[in-house]
Design a protein around this motif. Structure first.
Motif, short mmCIF file in Angstrom:
data_model
loop_
_atom_site.label_atom_id
_atom_site.label_comp_id
_atom_site.label_asym_id
_atom_site.label_seq_id
_atom_site.Cartn_x
_atom_site.Cartn_y
_atom_site.Cartn_z
N ALA A 91 -4.39 4.05 -1.87
CA ALA A 91 -3.84 2.68 -2.38
C ALA A 91 -5.28 1.88 -2.71
O ALA A 91 -5.18 1.08 -3.80
N ALA A 98 0.89 -1.23 0.11
CA ALA A 98 0.11 -0.09 -0.02
C ALA A 98 0.93 1.29 -0.01
O ALA A 98 0.38 2.36 -0.39
N LEU A 129 -3.45 -5.31 1.37
CA LEU A 129 -2.74 -3.74 1.13
C LEU A 129 -1.81 -3.74 2.30
O LEU A 129 -2.37 -3.51 3.38
N TYR A 145 -5.80 0.33 -6.39
CA TYR A 145 -6.00 -1.26 -6.70
C TYR A 145 -7.44 -1.55 -7.57
O TYR A 145 -7.26 -2.14 -8.43
#
Length: 478
Positions: free
Chosen positions: A369, A326, A355, A373
């Motif tokens: 993050a 992350a 993460l 993703y």
């Protein structure tokens, strides 16, 4: 600047030198080179990989332009690379990308005599060689290296043939020898793969769920594996503080390596090519957690396929845990996630993205993050990477402070194949034998003794629960 460079409208290029690291006098001096068509090349990762492989980066050359068929870099930039390598006393040029056999030879001819040309796939193979620690790892490495060398050997033979028309490349004994060695390595790895599949079946028959961790190198995968295996205070993962059985799946004899120490963890790419498996308890279920090799971007498909017996631990698991860093910026997270999913290709069970390093990024960074993703996954075509359809929602985790570990345990337990049943049988020797068998395989959820009967609640792997039901039924009819 040469004409071919001038016509590409390149806007980002650099030549940089840095002193040899005096802390490592044995390091091999090397110059890093990189090219990209979009953003200016980022050489941070290739520098780290070079250092891990024993090189000291003494300079770099980067360029933003389309690929040149001769050198990959433009001619003028390749000549600057040559001068920098000579001035810096570099013994190697490390190229951040894959070079064709022709490009490798062309750069080698241009560079000072004796300067090695090492592209990204070859550098990865050097790192793999340092990490190979078992028979299976050695075999996988041998196959990857031979597949990498074969087209380069054919190029060398073809160049020889251009000087001697009597030499036929397809009949050259060096090429035939490598082709035979590839066939031999493939047969050996097929046998290892069959042995691994049989071992997985035995473990499932014994009542174990199989959980495997995958992820990009240095994403925190091995650290998480150690936490899952060694956590003794958290009831989701612990086993009461007793010793754990460690199973180095790739050891030379194929025997479990018993021990209660932690999994080896180091901030170094490819710490091991072997899979390491340890016992854990997840949501009350007996599980075997397997840590696998860190994945890497920029490897050709043939190289990835050479490590099939290792990656199969992920593909064949009941539940895979995909570790994503992350703390990476958006572009790196996307690149590494795509590389990891492409290498895995498809799985038999669900995949839980983790993460990692959530404590390093804060709430805003973690939200970014998650968004990065989700955007990366949305852009992937399941036809190219079927594993996309197996992905569950991501779970933020911090191994350092324990945040998210309980959520991960819940997610893994929910993903495991599960069946339940209640059976009742006369309380005699046959029922007690069946009950003992079910206890040994961890599928007994509750027992209620009556005056003449015993009622047992079963929960666990569907095939094991079904076998337990059969054994109790046989006891009733005997």
């Amino acid at each position: 600047m040469s004409r071919d460079d001038a016509t590409t409208n390149e806007t980002a290029e650099s030549i940089d030198t840095s002193p040899l690291d005096p802390a490592d006098p044995d390091a091999t001096p090397a110059v890093v080179a990189a090219r990209s068509e979009g953003e200016p090349p980022d050489t941070a990762e290739i520098r780290d990989l070079a250092a891990a492989a024993g090189y000291a980066v003494v300079g770099e050359v980067t360029q933003r332009r389309r690929e040149d068929p001769t050198y990959d870099l433009g001619r003028g930039k390749a000549e600057e690379l040559m001068r920098l390598a000579a001035d810096a006393g570099a013994e190697a040029v490390i190229y951040d990308g894959g070079l064709s056999p022709g490009q490798t030879f062309s750069l080698g001819d241009l560079l000072p005599s004796g300067t090695a040309v090492i592209d990204r796939p070859r550098l990865a193979l050097e790192l793999f060689a340092d990490a190979a620690d078992s028979r299976a790892a050695d075999r996988q490495l041998e196959l990857a290296r031979l597949r990498y060398e074969l087209p380069r050997l054919r190029e060398a033979v073809a160049r020889d043939a251009s000087e001697d028309v009597r030499l036929q490349p397809e009949g050259d004994s060096r090429v035939l020898d490598v082709e035979k060695r590839i066939e031999s390595a493939e047969r050996a790895l097929d046998e290892i793969a069959d042995d691994r599949a049989a071992r997985r079946a035995e473990r499932r028959d014994a009542g174990f769920d199989l959980v495997a961790l995958a992820g990009y190198t240095n994403a925190g995968k091995s650290t998480l594996a150690r936490r899952l295996a060694d956590e003794v205070d958290d009831p989701e993962f612990g086993d009461g503080g007793g010793p754990r059985d460690a199973d180095r799946d790739d050891n030379g004899e194929g025997d479990p390596a018993e021990g209660d120490g932690p999994l080896t963890v180091a901030d170094r790419p490819f710490e091991t090519l072997s899979t390491m498996t340890r016992r854990a308890t997840v949501g009350g279920r007996r599980a075997l957690v397997t840590d696998t090799v860190g994945l890497l971007d920029g490897l050709p498909l043939e190289a990835v396929r050479s490590f099939r017996t290792t990656i199969d631990a992920v593909r064949a698991a009941d539940c895979a845990v995909l570790v994503v860093d992350a703390s990476d910026d958006r572009a790196d997270l996307r690149r590494k996630l795509t590389a990891s999913l492409s290498a895995i290709e498809a799985t038999d069970g669900p995949v839980i993205p983790v993460l990692s390093k959530a404590d390093e990024v804060g709430a805003d960074g973690l939200a970014a993050a998650v968004e990065a993703y989700e955007d990366a996954v949305a852009d992937l075509d399941p036809r190219d990477a079927p594993v996309v359809d197996a992905l569950r929602p991501p779970v933020p985790v911090s191994v350092r402070d324990g945040t998210g570990l309980a959520d991960l345990a819940d997610a893994v337990a929910d993903a495991l194949p599960t069946a339940t049943a209640t059976v009742e049988a006369p309380n005699g020797g046959a029922a007690q034998a069946a009950l003992s068998w079910a206890y040994d395989r961890g599928v007994v959820a509750g027992v209620d003794y009556g005056s003449e009967t015993v009622a047992v609640e079963l929960a666990g792997r569907p095939d094991v629960v079904a076998e337990a039901e059969r054994r109790f039924a046989d006891g009733r009819s005997s």
